[in-house]
Motif scaffolding. Structure first.
Motif, PDB file in Angstrom:
ATOM      1  N   ALA A 185      33.647  37.080  40.853  1.00 25.70           N
ATOM      2  CA  ALA A 185      32.498  35.803  41.307  1.00 25.70           C
ATOM      3  C   ALA A 185      31.711  35.847  40.232  1.00 25.70           C
ATOM      4  CB  ALA A 185      32.504  35.380  42.482  1.00 25.70           C
ATOM      5  N   MET A 209      39.984  36.043  46.736  1.00 23.84           N
ATOM      6  CA  MET A 209      38.492  35.537  46.764  1.00 23.84           C
ATOM      7  C   MET A 209      38.804  34.138  46.429  1.00 23.84           C
ATOM      8  SD  MET A 209      36.406  38.148  46.276  1.00 23.84           S
ATOM      9  CE  MET A 209      34.408  37.408  45.430  1.00 23.84           C
ATOM     10  N   ARG A 228      35.892  28.271  45.892  1.00 24.89           N
ATOM     11  CA  ARG A 228      34.111  27.639  46.057  1.00 24.89           C
ATOM     12  C   ARG A 228      34.802  25.835  46.240  1.00 24.89           C
ATOM     13  NH1 ARG A 228      30.471  28.254  42.596  1.00 24.89           N
ATOM     14  NH2 ARG A 228      32.082  29.670  40.548  1.00 24.89           N
ATOM     15  N   ARG A 241      27.140  35.219  45.936  1.00 24.95           N
ATOM     16  CA  ARG A 241      27.277  33.895  46.067  1.00 24.95           C
ATOM     17  C   ARG A 241      26.055  32.587  45.941  1.00 24.95           C
ATOM     18  NH1 ARG A 241      30.989  31.426  43.204  1.00 24.95           N
ATOM     19  NH2 ARG A 241      32.953  32.059  44.609  1.00 24.95           N
ATOM     20  N   PHE A 283      31.586  32.858  50.445  1.00 26.31           N
ATOM     21  CA  PHE A 283      32.704  32.655  50.082  1.00 26.31           C
ATOM     22  C   PHE A 283      33.761  31.367  50.746  1.00 26.31           C
ATOM     23  CE2 PHE A 283      31.808  36.453  48.224  1.00 26.31           C
ATOM     24  CZ  PHE A 283      31.968  36.239  46.852  1.00 26.31           C
TER      25      PHE A 283
END
Length: 570
Positions: free
Chosen positions: A306, A469, A472, A354, A406
């Motif tokens: 990321a 993952m 967003r 993040r 996340f």
């Protein structure tokens, strides 16, 4: 005896010496080039080939269907694959990063993601006036063509090589010349000059709605439940040499992982950072064109997961905060612009990182530690602070146990209570309050990621499950929450395959305890790796940038991916 030997040797070598030497230009003009169908625009299709592959209007693209895999009978290694031609396209316009192509096989069922190959198995005929040595060399060097004994029908895809007036002319459908090269009788092919084929002139952009916008139902980028929704009325960044407004980057050729946008060089202009699996590319867009700014490579074994851009040290220049792993350990990195180049200035960070939009604060860089348990994200989430080239752990955030940093977005209710929209590990959008009560959960899958890692080493006592993952969540200026919805197989956590993607916008009306879907883009063939909303061409207008993978890179095939840019109208 020696004389006879020399005569025999000379006779043996004559055919080889007589072969004409084809110039590089002819070989380039008719060389194979692999590409991918991107999308439909009206009656045409976009493909991810352009001038970089020497593509020209009039080139024939064969649509390929994957066939049987070739396996070595002894080693069991995969040698290759037998592909079949199912139809043909003809290139009509060549742009920067992509080209337009029209159907030649009318009954062909084409869709985004299909593989194309230039001039593959195209019928090709050599006129009888062409010398035998030249004909042999053409057949040898252009073996991917389908050499035939009779001229192809002028209405069908095909090529004819003819010798006329000391020129080797190559004609296509309806006798159109697609290449012309000088040839002197009795001599090898001298350096030849190909015919210059210009792209057709582009009409100036006018107020009329473009062909792209008129075909909104089949394209990614025009948003809304009805044709009246104008938030993405004109997809793409307007370009002076492009009439339809759509813009696609040059092919990335790899599997993209994430995107970040910010002023990385403190020159007042935005840069785009594209995280690939083991490489970071920084680019800038101006006047509708990408230009490379820098490339950062990472140590062997490093996998990027990321990326975000954030000016944590408040020096007017955004840094890149990259979550990465080596084997089962976090090895996150910080990249910034120094000494007129991009450098890894902080490495070996054992946190997830993040940037999250917090109510009343805006973007904040958050961190979280890795756990070896079944819950890989170890509470709590905390703020990250920076002093020089050192990151430190700041204050903890009081978040519900269901939440990790996340795909998390706080929402402030009318009574001041903070709720949290998030994507769960099983790809559901949910709404959770501060007491960890789940107030709402979507019935449809939302999110969907094939970017994953293992949080613990392999052992006989432990069954490893990959950690995906999640995608967003982005809050638009309108207050809507925008996220990705990738569709595909979710049978096993470690064997996710996604074939279609779209963006979906949700809104919380402040009274009901649920998120309401407001609009979605039409489904696009391919996998959406990441997206971001930013002003990438510094014109004070927001754009939607989508990292789209049309074909995954693996041992059997090269990757096909690109950035797609759409103008976001508020």
């Amino acid at each position: 005896m020696t004389l006879l030997y020399r005569i025999a040797l000379l006779m043996f070598l004559v055919p080889a010496l007589a072969l004409a030497q084809l110039p590089d230009q002819l070989l380039e003009d008719f060389a194979p080039a692999d590409g991918i169908v991107l999308m439909a625009i009206g009656d045409s299709w976009l493909v991810d080939l352009d001038i970089n592959q020497n593509l020209r209007p009039g080139d024939i693209l064969s649509v390929m269907s994957p066939g049987e895999t070739i396996v070595h009978p002894q080693t069991r290694d995969i040698v290759g694959r037998i592909d079949h031609v199912v139809g043909f396209l003809v290139v009509s316009r060549v742009m920067s990063g992509y080209s337009y192509a029209d159907l030649l096989t009318k009954e062909l069922s084409l869709q985004a993601g299909d593989q194309v190959r230039r001039f593959e198995r195209i019928p090709a005929y050599i006129d009888g006036a062409v010398p035998e040595n030249l004909a042999q060399e053409l057949k040898r060097s252009l073996s991917h063509l389908e050499w035939v004994a009779t001229p192809p029908d002028t209405a069908d895809p095909g090529l004819s090589f003819q010798l006329q007036n000391e020129r080797l002319n190559v004609t296509g459908r309806a006798g159109a010349v697609v290449g012309s090269y000088r040839y002197s009788t009795g001599q090898e092919l001298a350096p030849m000059t190909p015919a210059i084929r210009q792209t057709e002139p582009v009409a100036p952009v006018g107020p009329e709605r473009s062909a792209l916008n008129r075909g909104v139902d089949s394209l990614l980028g025009t948003v809304g439940l009805s044709r009246g929704d104008t938030r993405l009325e004109a997809p793409g960044i307007a370009r002076q040499q492009q009439s339809d407004g759509v813009w696609i980057s040059p092919p990335l050729g790899e599997n993209p992982v994430g995107l970040a946008v910010g002023d990385l060089t403190a020159d007042g202009r935005s840069e785009i950072a594209i995280a690939l699996e083991n490489e970071l590319r920084i680019m800038r867009m101006k006047d509708g064109q990408f230009s490379a700014v820098g490339v950062v490579s990472f140590p062997a074994g490093t996998r990027l997961l990321a990326i975000d851009a954030h000016d944590l040290n408040k020096d007017g220049r955004a840094e890149l905060y990259i979550t990465a792993v080596i084997d089962n350990d976090l090895r996150s990195q910080v990249v910034e612009y120094r000494n007129e180049r991009f450098e890894r200035v902080i490495t070996m960070v054992n946190w997830f990182m993040r940037v999250v939009d917090l109510p009343g604060e805006g973007p904040v860089l958050l961190g979280q530690r890795l756990s070896r348990s079944d819950e890989p994200f170890l509470p709590p989430v905390f703020r990250i602070e920076r002093t020089g080239d050192r990151l430190s752990r700041g204050a903890d955030l009081d978040l519900p146990a269901r939440i990790n940093l996340f795909s998390m977005l706080p929402i402030t209710a009318g009574n001041g209570e903070t709720l949290y929209a998030s994507l769960s590990a099983d790809d559901r959008l949910q709404l959770v309050n501060s007491s960890n009560d789940r107030l709402w959960r979507s019935s449809d899958y939302v999110g969907g990621s094939d970017i994953s890692f293992y949080n613990r080493p392999e052992s006989e006592a432990t069954m490893r499950v990959p950690v995906a993952m999640q995608k967003r969540l982005v809050r638009l200026a309108s207050g809507e929450i925008l996220t990705i919805q990738n569709q595909g197989s979710r049978l096993l956590q470690g064997l996710r395959t996604f074939s279609d993607g779209q963006l979906v916008a949700y809104e919380w009306d402040g009274s009901s305890l649920q998120l309401i879907e407001r609009w979605r883009t039409p489904r696009q063939k391919g996998y959406i790796a990441d997206f971001i909303v930013a002003d990438i061409d510094d014109n004070s207008e927001l754009e939607l940038i989508v990292a789209m993978r049309f074909q995954e890179k693996n041992i059997l095939q090269r990757g096909h991916s690109a950035l797609m840019v759409f103008k976001l109208q508020q």
